[in-house]
Design a protein around this motif. Structure first.
Motif, PDB file in Angstrom:
ATOM      1  N   GLY A 248      -2.267  -2.471  -1.727  1.00  9.78           N
ATOM      2  CA  GLY A 248      -1.858  -2.372  -0.246  1.00  9.78           C
ATOM      3  C   GLY A 248      -1.052  -1.729   0.488  1.00  9.78           C
ATOM      4  O   GLY A 248      -0.288  -2.367   1.556  1.00  9.78           O
ATOM      5  N   ILE A 249      -0.359  -1.076  -0.940  1.00 15.22           N
ATOM      6  CA  ILE A 249       1.036  -0.887  -0.152  1.00 15.22           C
ATOM      7  C   ILE A 249       1.594   0.556  -0.609  1.00 15.22           C
ATOM      8  O   ILE A 249       0.799   1.480  -1.022  1.00 15.22           O
TER       9      ILE A 249
ATOM     10  N   ALA B 122       6.755   3.003   0.812  1.00 10.33           N
ATOM     11  CA  ALA B 122       7.767   4.329   1.584  1.00 10.33           C
ATOM     12  C   ALA B 122       9.325   4.308   0.681  1.00 10.33           C
ATOM     13  O   ALA B 122       8.850   2.746  -0.082  1.00 10.33           O
TER      14      ALA B 122
ATOM     15  N   HIS C 155      10.526   1.029   0.548  1.00 12.79           N
ATOM     16  CA  HIS C 155      10.372  -0.566  -0.544  1.00 12.79           C
ATOM     17  C   HIS C 155      10.918  -0.394  -2.150  1.00 12.79           C
ATOM     18  O   HIS C 155      11.131  -0.647  -2.595  1.00 12.79           O
TER      19      HIS C 155
HETATM   20  C1  FAD Z   1      15.964   0.719   7.480  1.00 14.14           C
HETATM   21  C2  FAD Z   1      14.325   0.437   7.165  1.00 14.14           C
HETATM   22  C3  FAD Z   1      14.482  -0.062   6.040  1.00 14.14           C
HETATM   23  C4  FAD Z   1      13.269  -0.774   5.805  1.00 14.14           C
HETATM   24  N1  FAD Z   1      13.161  -2.122   4.896  1.00 14.14           N
HETATM   25  C5  FAD Z   1      11.878  -1.986   3.978  1.00 14.14           C
HETATM   26  C6  FAD Z   1      12.207  -2.644   2.973  1.00 14.14           C
HETATM   27  O1  FAD Z   1      13.133  -3.842   2.617  1.00 14.14           O
HETATM   28  N2  FAD Z   1      10.650  -2.878   2.322  1.00 14.14           N
HETATM   29  C7  FAD Z   1       9.930  -2.484   2.800  1.00 14.14           C
HETATM   30  O2  FAD Z   1       8.518  -2.615   2.036  1.00 14.14           O
HETATM   31  N3  FAD Z   1      10.011  -1.387   3.609  1.00 14.14           N
HETATM   32  C8  FAD Z   1      10.862  -0.938   4.323  1.00 14.14           C
HETATM   33  N4  FAD Z   1      10.991  -0.646   5.789  1.00 14.14           N
HETATM   34  C9  FAD Z   1       9.456  -0.143   6.045  1.00 14.14           C
HETATM   35  C10 FAD Z   1       8.855   1.317   5.207  1.00 14.14           C
HETATM   36  O3  FAD Z   1       9.151   2.387   5.753  1.00 14.14           O
HETATM   37  C11 FAD Z   1       7.283   0.914   5.564  1.00 14.14           C
HETATM   38  O4  FAD Z   1       7.281   0.694   6.794  1.00 14.14           O
HETATM   39  C12 FAD Z   1       6.800  -0.237   5.181  1.00 14.14           C
HETATM   40  O5  FAD Z   1       6.917  -0.069   3.480  1.00 14.14           O
HETATM   41  C13 FAD Z   1       5.320   0.417   4.830  1.00 14.14           C
HETATM   42  O6  FAD Z   1       4.254  -1.141   4.217  1.00 14.14           O
HETATM   43  P1  FAD Z   1       3.185  -1.244   3.576  1.00 14.14           P
HETATM   44  O7  FAD Z   1       3.257   0.083   2.503  1.00 14.14           O
HETATM   45  O8  FAD Z   1       2.665  -2.366   3.263  1.00 14.14           O
HETATM   46  O9  FAD Z   1       2.380  -0.151   5.354  1.00 14.14           O
HETATM   47  P2  FAD Z   1       1.380   1.245   5.113  1.00 14.14           P
HETATM   48  O10 FAD Z   1       2.573   2.257   5.181  1.00 14.14           O
HETATM   49  O11 FAD Z   1       1.371   0.849   6.575  1.00 14.14           O
HETATM   50  O12 FAD Z   1       0.549   1.314   4.040  1.00 14.14           O
HETATM   51  C14 FAD Z   1      -0.255   0.548   3.627  1.00 14.14           C
HETATM   52  C15 FAD Z   1      -1.064   0.934   2.591  1.00 14.14           C
HETATM   53  O13 FAD Z   1      -2.315   0.223   2.436  1.00 14.14           O
HETATM   54  C16 FAD Z   1      -3.035   0.938   1.705  1.00 14.14           C
HETATM   55  N5  FAD Z   1      -4.652   0.505   2.392  1.00 14.14           N
HETATM   56  C17 FAD Z   1      -5.344  -0.270   3.472  1.00 14.14           C
HETATM   57  N6  FAD Z   1      -6.454  -1.207   3.109  1.00 14.14           N
HETATM   58  C18 FAD Z   1      -6.560  -0.564   1.713  1.00 14.14           C
HETATM   59  C19 FAD Z   1      -7.368  -1.414   1.207  1.00 14.14           C
HETATM   60  N7  FAD Z   1      -8.576  -2.109   1.419  1.00 14.14           N
HETATM   61  N8  FAD Z   1      -7.613  -1.544  -0.035  1.00 14.14           N
HETATM   62  C20 FAD Z   1      -6.448  -0.490  -0.029  1.00 14.14           C
HETATM   63  N9  FAD Z   1      -5.455  -0.313  -0.448  1.00 14.14           N
HETATM   64  C21 FAD Z   1      -5.322  -0.193   1.166  1.00 14.14           C
HETATM   65  C22 FAD Z   1      -3.697   1.995   2.686  1.00 14.14           C
HETATM   66  O14 FAD Z   1      -4.207   3.349   2.029  1.00 14.14           O
HETATM   67  C23 FAD Z   1      -1.974   2.357   2.648  1.00 14.14           C
HETATM   68  O15 FAD Z   1      -0.920   2.325   1.861  1.00 14.14           O
HETATM   69  C24 FAD Z   1      12.394  -0.034   6.461  1.00 14.14           C
HETATM   70  C25 FAD Z   1      12.341   0.403   7.437  1.00 14.14           C
HETATM   71  C26 FAD Z   1      13.087   0.998   7.515  1.00 14.14           C
HETATM   72  C27 FAD Z   1      13.664   2.248   8.730  1.00 14.14           C
END
Ligand code: FAD
Length: 320
Positions: free
Chosen positions: A267-268, A271, A274
């Motif tokens: 579920g990541i 980005a 990450h």
């Molecule tokens: C300066 C800066 C530094 C950052 N540093 C970091 C860092 O160190 N690490 C980091 O991780 N991010 C960092 N970020 C944040 C990064 O840009 C993203 O916002 C973040 O990584 C998103 O996390 P995510 O993938 O969990 O969430 P989302 O982007 O919201 O993705 C969630 C995913 O889950 C999937 N999903 C939802 N429900 C289900 C389900 N039931 N089964 C399967 N899949 C599902 C969706 O399809 C989606 O792809 C930083 C941002 C900035 C601006």
């Protein structure tokens, strides 16, 4: 210049060899003769040195340091080792402590620094550091145009391991520079890994969860898969910001950078921030219900599906 490769090793707060040691000595053994340096571990010098020799250090230099001083005695010991050995390269972990020590050491002796290498090699002109840049989008190399190259090496990134060497300890005489230094007044191990779950930094397997897990309660699915595999737990920043897990588990540009043998992203989305923390993992598996999620661009294996449907089946299959 000699083919000595000076390797600064760290010990943990409880006196064990830090996990970065095997990759550092492995990398050094590809380049020349690995000579380890420990600073300020009087009580268990012998066991630390034995562990370093078993990982390939052909000699272990030990310096008393000043037990409660931060960094300055390490820089003094690095400078003394440098004068003694004239090493071709100085390797250290890409940890907060070693990064600061290497930067100060390089400034003191006037040598080149390469930061966050994921591998090292030698070409006809000398030692080359390899880096994974812009979230793994580019692989770049760096080297010194003259003299010694000091390098910090990302933990877990170097696979090569050195053959063990006979124990050879030498006490290093270090003239203190009397540089002002912060004093360590107490050490508290935060988020100590449990016996059943390895520490994220340096783990060989990592299972990470993202915003897709939905809540802290549901995040236990990530922990269950991690425990089934004997893996460490990681998380995306969105999962951390949502309060599913503490910040110490964040993987990425502003979190922990990992390079395990196996990285499973649940579920990541993938980005760039990450990916910057996990893209050098050897095998990446992604499970995401959105087939266009960027994590699939770097995954070796991908499952398009709901984590709450796929992961319980995976756990059941692994337990069979
Ligand atoms: C300066 C800066 C530094 C950052 N540093 C970091 C860092 O160190 N690490 C980091 O991780 N991010 C960092 N970020 C944040 C990064 O840009 C993203 O916002 C973040 O990584 C998103 O996390 P995510 O993938 O969990 O969430 P989302 O982007 O919201 O993705 C969630 C995913 O889950 C999937 N999903 C939802 N429900 C289900 C389900 N039931 N089964 C399967 N899949 C599902 C969706 O399809 C989606 O792809 C930083 C941002 C900035 C601006």
């Amino acid at each position: 210049m000699s083919q000595n490769i000076l390797v600064l090793l760290e010990a943990t707060a409880d006196g064990q060899l830090a996990k970065s040691a095997d990759g550092l000595l492995g990398a050094a053994s590809k380049l020349g003769s690995p000579i380890a340096l420990f600073v300020g571990q009087e009580e268990n010098t012998e066991s630390l040195a034995s562990a370093a020799a078993a990982l390939g250090a052909v000699k272990v230099l030990v310096s008393d340091g000043v037990a409660d001083s931060y960094v300055a005695p390490i820089v003094d010991a690095l400078a003394a080792s440098f004068d003694k050995l004239q090493p071709e390269a100085v390797l250290a972990a890409h940890s907060d402590l070693s990064k600061e020590a290497i930067a100060r050491f390089a400034a003191r002796v006037g040598c080149a620094v390469s930061i966050d290498a994921v591998d090292l090699s030698r070409d006809e002109e000398g030692i080359v550091a390899h880096h994974s840049a812009y979230g793994g989008a580019y692989t770049v190399t760096s080297t010194a145009t003259f003299g010694t190259l000091a390098v910090t090496v990302r933990q877990g990134a170097v696979e090569h391991r050195a053959a063990g060497a006979p124990l050879d300890i030498e006490k290093l005489e270090v003239a203190s520079s009397n540089t002002k230094s912060a004093k360590i007044t107490s050490v508290e191990i935060a988020d100590a890994p449990t016996e059943s779950r390895p520490e994220l930094r340096g783990a060989t397997r990592v299972v990470s969860g993202g915003r897709g897990l939905g809540s802290a309660e549901k995040f236990t699915l990530v922990e269950e898969l991690a425990d089934t595999l004997g893996a460490a737990v990681g998380a995306s920043r969105a999962a951390v910001d949502a309060g599913f897990v503490p910040q110490s588990l964040q993987v990425g540009q502003t979190g922990v950078q990992v390079a395990p043998q196996l990285y499973i992203a649940l579920g990541i989305s993938g980005a760039i921030q990450h990916k910057a923390g996990m893209q050098t993992s050897k095998t990446i598996i992604a499970i995401n219900k959105d087939e266009t999620a960027p994590i699939f661009d770097i995954a070796d294996f991908g499952v398009v599906g709901d984590v709450f449907v796929v992961v319980p089946q995976l756990i059941a299959a692994l337990k069979d």
